[in-house]
Design a protein around this motif. Sequence first.
Motif, PDB file in Angstrom:
ATOM      1  N   GLU A  12      -4.541   2.153  -0.441  1.00 64.48           N
ATOM      2  CA  GLU A  12      -4.210   2.271   0.984  1.00 64.48           C
ATOM      3  C   GLU A  12      -5.303   1.651   1.852  1.00 64.48           C
ATOM      4  O   GLU A  12      -5.024   0.882   2.772  1.00 64.48           O
ATOM      5  CB  GLU A  12      -4.022   3.749   1.321  1.00 64.48           C
ATOM      6  N   ASP A  19      -5.430   9.597  -4.863  1.00 68.16           N
ATOM      7  CA  ASP A  19      -4.006   9.617  -4.560  1.00 68.16           C
ATOM      8  C   ASP A  19      -3.769  10.334  -3.233  1.00 68.16           C
ATOM      9  O   ASP A  19      -4.410  11.336  -2.933  1.00 68.16           O
ATOM     10  CB  ASP A  19      -3.297  10.338  -5.715  1.00 68.16           C
ATOM     11  N   SER A  20      -2.849   9.828  -2.404  1.00 69.45           N
ATOM     12  CA  SER A  20      -2.486  10.475  -1.152  1.00 69.45           C
ATOM     13  C   SER A  20      -0.986  10.336  -0.936  1.00 69.45           C
ATOM     14  O   SER A  20      -0.325   9.510  -1.562  1.00 69.45           O
ATOM     15  CB  SER A  20      -3.239   9.842   0.025  1.00 69.45           C
ATOM     16  N   ASP A  21      -0.453  11.147  -0.026  1.00 70.91           N
ATOM     17  CA  ASP A  21       0.973  11.046   0.293  1.00 70.91           C
ATOM     18  C   ASP A  21       1.309   9.681   0.879  1.00 70.91           C
ATOM     19  O   ASP A  21       2.353   9.105   0.572  1.00 70.91           O
ATOM     20  CB  ASP A  21       1.377  12.154   1.265  1.00 70.91           C
ATOM     21  N   ARG A  24       1.514   7.178  -1.853  1.00 72.53           N
ATOM     22  CA  ARG A  24       2.780   7.348  -2.586  1.00 72.53           C
ATOM     23  C   ARG A  24       3.946   6.711  -1.826  1.00 72.53           C
ATOM     24  O   ARG A  24       4.839   6.117  -2.428  1.00 72.53           O
ATOM     25  CB  ARG A  24       3.049   8.816  -2.864  1.00 72.53           C
ATOM     26  N   GLN A  25       3.951   6.810  -0.505  1.00 71.23           N
ATOM     27  CA  GLN A  25       4.991   6.167   0.299  1.00 71.23           C
ATOM     28  C   GLN A  25       4.892   4.647   0.206  1.00 71.23           C
ATOM     29  O   GLN A  25       5.900   3.955   0.086  1.00 71.23           O
ATOM     30  CB  GLN A  25       4.900   6.625   1.756  1.00 71.23           C
ATOM     31  N   VAL A  27       3.643   2.924  -2.272  1.00 67.81           N
ATOM     32  CA  VAL A  27       4.074   2.547  -3.623  1.00 67.81           C
ATOM     33  C   VAL A  27       5.589   2.624  -3.738  1.00 67.81           C
ATOM     34  O   VAL A  27       6.220   1.759  -4.358  1.00 67.81           O
ATOM     35  CB  VAL A  27       3.364   3.411  -4.693  1.00 67.81           C
ATOM     36  N   GLY A  28       6.201   3.626  -3.113  1.00 60.58           N
ATOM     37  CA  GLY A  28       7.660   3.721  -3.110  1.00 60.58           C
ATOM     38  C   GLY A  28       8.294   2.497  -2.469  1.00 60.58           C
ATOM     39  O   GLY A  28       9.279   1.947  -2.980  1.00 60.58           O
ATOM     40  N   ARG A  31       7.862  -0.446  -4.804  1.00 59.06           N
ATOM     41  CA  ARG A  31       8.798  -0.356  -5.930  1.00 59.06           C
ATOM     42  C   ARG A  31      10.180  -0.883  -5.520  1.00 59.06           C
ATOM     43  O   ARG A  31      10.818  -1.634  -6.274  1.00 59.06           O
ATOM     44  CB  ARG A  31       8.905   1.077  -6.435  1.00 59.06           C
ATOM     45  N   TRP A  47       1.785   3.656 -12.427  1.00 52.33           N
ATOM     46  CA  TRP A  47       0.585   4.463 -12.216  1.00 52.33           C
ATOM     47  C   TRP A  47      -0.158   4.565 -13.532  1.00 52.33           C
ATOM     48  O   TRP A  47       0.435   4.829 -14.575  1.00 52.33           O
ATOM     49  CB  TRP A  47       0.958   5.861 -11.736  1.00 52.33           C
ATOM     50  N   GLU A  51      -3.873   5.834 -10.452  1.00 44.54           N
ATOM     51  CA  GLU A  51      -3.865   4.730  -9.500  1.00 44.54           C
ATOM     52  C   GLU A  51      -2.695   3.794  -9.794  1.00 44.54           C
ATOM     53  O   GLU A  51      -2.361   3.560 -10.949  1.00 44.54           O
ATOM     54  CB  GLU A  51      -5.163   3.925  -9.584  1.00 44.54           C
ATOM     55  N   PRO A  52      -2.090   3.227  -8.726  1.00 40.21           N
ATOM     56  CA  PRO A  52      -0.977   2.291  -8.933  1.00 40.21           C
ATOM     57  C   PRO A  52      -1.464   0.852  -9.141  1.00 40.21           C
ATOM     58  O   PRO A  52      -2.402   0.400  -8.486  1.00 40.21           O
ATOM     59  CB  PRO A  52      -0.188   2.403  -7.627  1.00 40.21           C
TER      60      PRO A  52
END
Length: 131
Positions: A12, A19-21, A24-25, A27-28, A31, A47, A51-52
């Motif tokens: 980020e 990792d954070s929310d 995750r958004q 990465v979503g 994807r 992941w 980590e992604p």
Amino acid sequence: MFEYHGWITVRETASDDEDSDCLRQIVGGLRLRIDQMASPYLLDLRWMNGEPYIHLGGHPNHRSSPDVVELFEHVAAVAPGSYGLLHVLDDEDPDHRNEVRVFRLARGAVTEHTEALLSPCVPTLDDPLTG
């Protein structure tokens, strides 16, 4: 011929170390974009150890879809702490057909350079044509 090999550590921010929310958004969204690219080549987001990472590679006949440089630019925009390298060999690029180019993703920017360890392609990688 268009050969490419690359990787991205998705972060980020540059100070991001967990990792954070929000990550995750991000990465979503990445994807979804990768799924839409529908590449027949290597294009993987996963992941590992919390980590992604994105890994990609391919060897199509021409530079076309998927636009892997565009993917690097998109990651730079949505996740400016990300970093990675993309090595490209494009024999149809009139200015760089005898060079391996490397795209560097760091701190929200993608820059292009000559890969000195693999260039010039002739004679570093290939023999000169004789005939």
